[in-house]
Scaffold this motif. Sequence first.
Motif, PDB file in Angstrom:
ATOM      1  N   ASN A   1      -5.937  11.124   2.282  1.00 23.87           N
ATOM      2  CA  ASN A   1      -7.182  10.363   2.403  1.00 23.87           C
ATOM      3  C   ASN A   1      -6.971   8.901   2.015  1.00 23.87           C
ATOM      4  OD1 ASN A   1      -8.621  12.534   3.340  1.00 23.87           O
ATOM      5  ND2 ASN A   1     -10.059  12.625   1.630  1.00 23.87           N
ATOM      6  N   ALA A   2      -6.132   8.653   1.006  1.00 24.51           N
ATOM      7  CA  ALA A   2      -5.829   7.278   0.623  1.00 24.51           C
ATOM      8  C   ALA A   2      -5.150   6.540   1.779  1.00 24.51           C
ATOM      9  CB  ALA A   2      -4.948   7.266  -0.620  1.00 24.51           C
ATOM     10  N   GLY A   3      -4.218   7.214   2.452  1.00 36.88           N
ATOM     11  CA  GLY A   3      -3.551   6.624   3.601  1.00 36.88           C
ATOM     12  C   GLY A   3      -4.507   6.398   4.758  1.00 36.88           C
ATOM     13  N   PHE A   4      -5.405   7.339   4.964  1.00 36.21           N
ATOM     14  CA  PHE A   4      -6.402   7.224   6.023  1.00 36.21           C
ATOM     15  C   PHE A   4      -7.308   6.029   5.764  1.00 36.21           C
ATOM     16  CE2 PHE A   4     -10.529   8.996   7.870  1.00 36.21           C
ATOM     17  CZ  PHE A   4     -10.221   8.616   9.162  1.00 36.21           C
ATOM     18  N   ASP A   5      -7.702   5.839   4.504  1.00 33.61           N
ATOM     19  CA  ASP A   5      -8.560   4.717   4.142  1.00 33.61           C
ATOM     20  C   ASP A   5      -7.855   3.388   4.419  1.00 33.61           C
ATOM     21  OD1 ASP A   5     -11.109   3.855   2.565  1.00 33.61           O
ATOM     22  OD2 ASP A   5      -9.477   2.793   1.559  1.00 33.61           O
ATOM     23  N   ARG A   6      -6.558   3.288   4.082  1.00 38.87           N
ATOM     24  CA  ARG A   6      -5.806   2.066   4.369  1.00 38.87           C
ATOM     25  C   ARG A   6      -5.776   1.782   5.866  1.00 38.87           C
ATOM     26  NH1 ARG A   6      -2.426   4.187   0.304  1.00 38.87           N
ATOM     27  NH2 ARG A   6      -1.005   5.053   1.875  1.00 38.87           N
ATOM     28  N   TRP A   7      -5.547   2.829   6.654  1.00 43.42           N
ATOM     29  CA  TRP A   7      -5.501   2.699   8.113  1.00 43.42           C
ATOM     30  C   TRP A   7      -6.843   2.235   8.663  1.00 43.42           C
ATOM     31  CZ3 TRP A   7      -7.937   5.696  12.022  1.00 43.42           C
ATOM     32  CH2 TRP A   7      -7.453   5.457  13.317  1.00 43.42           C
ATOM     33  N   LEU A   8      -7.940   2.806   8.162  1.00 45.04           N
ATOM     34  CA  LEU A   8      -9.276   2.398   8.603  1.00 45.04           C
ATOM     35  C   LEU A   8      -9.515   0.918   8.327  1.00 45.04           C
ATOM     36  CD1 LEU A   8     -11.401   5.406   7.287  1.00 45.04           C
ATOM     37  CD2 LEU A   8     -11.096   4.802   9.691  1.00 45.04           C
ATOM     38  N   LYS A   9      -9.147   0.468   7.142  1.00 40.29           N
ATOM     39  CA  LYS A   9      -9.394  -0.927   6.750  1.00 40.29           C
ATOM     40  C   LYS A   9      -8.492  -1.903   7.515  1.00 40.29           C
ATOM     41  CE  LYS A   9     -11.393  -0.355   2.134  1.00 40.29           C
ATOM     42  NZ  LYS A   9     -11.750   1.070   2.170  1.00 40.29           N
ATOM     43  N   GLU A  10      -7.334  -1.445   7.948  1.00 44.61           N
ATOM     44  CA  GLU A  10      -6.485  -2.298   8.782  1.00 44.61           C
ATOM     45  C   GLU A  10      -7.135  -2.549  10.143  1.00 44.61           C
ATOM     46  OE1 GLU A  10      -2.749  -0.306   8.988  1.00 44.61           O
ATOM     47  OE2 GLU A  10      -2.181  -0.793   6.923  1.00 44.61           O
ATOM     48  N   ILE A  11      -7.828  -1.537  10.643  1.00 47.14           N
ATOM     49  CA  ILE A  11      -8.533  -1.682  11.921  1.00 47.14           C
ATOM     50  C   ILE A  11      -9.751  -2.580  11.758  1.00 47.14           C
ATOM     51  CG2 ILE A  11      -9.837  -0.440  13.701  1.00 47.14           C
ATOM     52  CD1 ILE A  11      -8.059   1.994  13.099  1.00 47.14           C
ATOM     53  N   ASN A  12     -10.499  -2.330  10.676  1.00 44.03           N
ATOM     54  CA  ASN A  12     -11.725  -3.078  10.408  1.00 44.03           C
ATOM     55  C   ASN A  12     -12.010  -2.993   8.918  1.00 44.03           C
ATOM     56  OD1 ASN A  12     -14.350  -4.028  10.091  1.00 44.03           O
ATOM     57  ND2 ASN A  12     -15.070  -3.168  12.024  1.00 44.03           N
ATOM     58  N   PRO A  13     -11.989  -4.121   8.207  1.00 39.95           N
ATOM     59  CA  PRO A  13     -12.201  -4.094   6.762  1.00 39.95           C
ATOM     60  C   PRO A  13     -13.551  -3.516   6.345  1.00 39.95           C
ATOM     61  CG  PRO A  13     -11.308  -6.216   7.458  1.00 39.95           C
ATOM     62  CD  PRO A  13     -11.659  -5.467   8.702  1.00 39.95           C
ATOM     63  N   ALA A  14     -14.516  -3.451   7.265  1.00 40.98           N
ATOM     64  CA  ALA A  14     -15.838  -2.901   6.943  1.00 40.98           C
ATOM     65  C   ALA A  14     -15.831  -1.372   6.925  1.00 40.98           C
ATOM     66  CB  ALA A  14     -16.879  -3.400   7.937  1.00 40.98           C
ATOM     67  N   ARG A  15     -14.749  -0.775   7.415  1.00 43.93           N
ATOM     68  CA  ARG A  15     -14.648   0.684   7.407  1.00 43.93           C
ATOM     69  C   ARG A  15     -14.031   1.171   6.102  1.00 43.93           C
ATOM     70  NH1 ARG A  15     -12.419   2.213  13.515  1.00 43.93           N
ATOM     71  NH2 ARG A  15     -14.273   1.494  14.648  1.00 43.93           N
ATOM     72  N   GLY A  16     -14.118   2.472   5.879  1.00 46.82           N
ATOM     73  CA  GLY A  16     -13.476   3.041   4.709  1.00 46.82           C
ATOM     74  C   GLY A  16     -14.176   4.296   4.226  1.00 46.82           C
ATOM     75  N   ILE A  17     -13.440   5.131   3.512  1.00 40.52           N
ATOM     76  CA  ILE A  17     -14.013   6.347   2.937  1.00 40.52           C
ATOM     77  C   ILE A  17     -15.007   5.952   1.856  1.00 40.52           C
ATOM     78  CG2 ILE A  17     -13.508   8.450   1.639  1.00 40.52           C
ATOM     79  CD1 ILE A  17     -10.826   8.594   3.074  1.00 40.52           C
ATOM     80  N   ARG A  18     -16.203   6.537   1.902  1.00 36.34           N
ATOM     81  CA  ARG A  18     -17.278   6.150   0.993  1.00 36.34           C
ATOM     82  C   ARG A  18     -17.259   6.996  -0.277  1.00 36.34           C
ATOM     83  NH1 ARG A  18     -17.532   1.528   3.576  1.00 36.34           N
ATOM     84  NH2 ARG A  18     -18.074   1.796   5.767  1.00 36.34           N
ATOM     85  N   ASP A  19     -17.802   6.404  -1.341  1.00 32.93           N
ATOM     86  CA  ASP A  19     -17.937   7.134  -2.601  1.00 32.93           C
ATOM     87  C   ASP A  19     -19.130   8.067  -2.519  1.00 32.93           C
ATOM     88  OD1 ASP A  19     -15.778   5.835  -3.707  1.00 32.93           O
ATOM     89  OD2 ASP A  19     -16.992   4.302  -4.705  1.00 32.93           O
ATOM     90  N   PHE A  20     -18.903   9.329  -2.844  1.00 29.48           N
ATOM     91  CA  PHE A  20     -19.985  10.306  -2.813  1.00 29.48           C
ATOM     92  C   PHE A  20     -21.174   9.839  -3.637  1.00 29.48           C
ATOM     93  CE2 PHE A  20     -22.074  13.597  -5.312  1.00 29.48           C
ATOM     94  CZ  PHE A  20     -22.729  14.292  -4.306  1.00 29.48           C
TER      95      PHE A  20
END
Length: 198
Positions: free
Chosen positions: A146-165
């Motif tokens: 999930n940490a890697g996925f979050d980095r990948w999302l932010k590379e595409i668009n800094p506004a994206r990312g895994i949210r805090d529950f």
Amino acid sequence: MTEKPFAPSCENNKTPILDILLDAFSDRTLVLEIGSGTGQHAVHFAAALPHLQWQTSDLEENHAGIKLWLEEAALDNLHPPVELDVTQADWPEGFDAVFTANTTHIMPWTAVIEMIGRIGEQLPNGGVFCQYGPFNYNGEFTSPSNAGFDRWLKEINPARGIRDFEAVEQLANKAGLRLVADHAMPANNRLLVWRKQG
């Protein structure tokens, strides 16, 4: 000519998600799916939940692919997609349940705020909102993947990312939604079940 889209993740997670929806949506009548994507989930869930009317929605650019899945399935309780950007003024009406999968980490946080607020406004008391995807807990990723996925999302668009529950729960509570279940799902995802309380 549009080719029918296919997402392997939908194929992999549709059965465990359905296991939850069979209970969560057992007393619902009209589900609004936010971000229907390929249309795979809609076809699978509508077929297994014939007591429900299932309304697909997405941005206009995804409608052609969704319609190919719907036309092939030919289900009476499955409806063609309506155009929906969660920040738009006009939303579909009359739904008593909402389902969304893998949208919360794709849309910017301002859109997440808008989406949850509008769901809370429009769901009747007792209405159910099921939200699938990855979430952080106590500010921590639940897995290295999930940490890697979050980095990948932010590379595409800094506004994206895994949210805090906890941040999502705060929004939900403000909108009159209360958490009734938090299910662990495959691939380090969760399925959150919220119910509208007056």
